[in-house]
Design a protein around this motif. Sequence first.
Motif, short mmCIF file in Angstrom:
data_model
loop_
_atom_site.label_atom_id
_atom_site.label_comp_id
_atom_site.label_asym_id
_atom_site.label_seq_id
_atom_site.Cartn_x
_atom_site.Cartn_y
_atom_site.Cartn_z
N ALA A 98 93.52 39.32 13.70
CA ALA A 98 94.75 38.53 13.57
C ALA A 98 95.20 38.05 14.94
CB ALA A 98 95.83 39.39 12.93
N HIS A 99 95.67 36.83 15.01
CA HIS A 99 96.14 36.24 16.26
C HIS A 99 97.62 36.57 16.42
CE1 HIS A 99 92.70 33.04 16.24
NE2 HIS A 99 92.28 34.27 16.13
N VAL A 100 97.89 37.71 17.04
CA VAL A 100 99.27 38.18 17.13
C VAL A 100 99.81 38.19 18.55
CG1 VAL A 100 99.11 39.58 15.03
CG2 VAL A 100 98.52 40.59 17.24
N CYS A 101 98.95 37.93 19.55
CA CYS A 101 99.44 37.95 20.92
C CYS A 101 98.58 37.01 21.77
CB CYS A 101 99.41 39.37 21.49
SG CYS A 101 97.73 40.02 21.72
N THR A 104 94.68 38.16 21.58
CA THR A 104 93.99 37.94 20.31
C THR A 104 93.97 36.47 19.90
OG1 THR A 104 95.99 38.46 19.04
CG2 THR A 104 94.43 40.27 19.45
N ALA A 105 94.94 35.70 20.35
CA ALA A 105 94.99 34.28 20.00
C ALA A 105 93.99 33.46 20.80
CB ALA A 105 96.39 33.74 20.21
#
Length: 152
Positions: A98-101, A104-105
């Motif tokens: 998941a792209h949460v920060c 990770t993005a």
Amino acid sequence: MLDIRFSRALTMMLFLAVAGERGTEALSSAQLAETLDTNPSLVRKLLVPLVDAGLVVCAKGRAGGARLGRPAEEITLAEIYRCAIGDKPLWACSPGGAHVCLVTANASEYFAALTAEAERAVLASLGDRTLADSVRELRRLDENKGHVAQID
């Protein structure tokens, strides 16, 4: 685990180059397998893309075997690398979550660019070296050890 196809393909090509210098007509897949400490089936699999690229010529039958398709001076290590590895990237990116920060993005895109840059550097380095250069380097390394071993 690191991929060893390039090192095996390069070793095989070095043996073919030395065999060619000695006037040996061709080496069988069994002979090459023995030098690589593997089986002839793997050697034949490694030979397919090298033959397709014209780097190796193979003949079937009792007097058959593999030999260089071009002079060793005209074969770059980059060509051997590409044949052995194909389109497989130097490093594979781990699957993204998941792209949460910030990390990770953007990590996958950053890693892909980093890998592409490293791959270009590897290919540039290998592209500057020929198979003949490599045989000469092996001989130089051997001489520095204080003896001259046979490469066969």
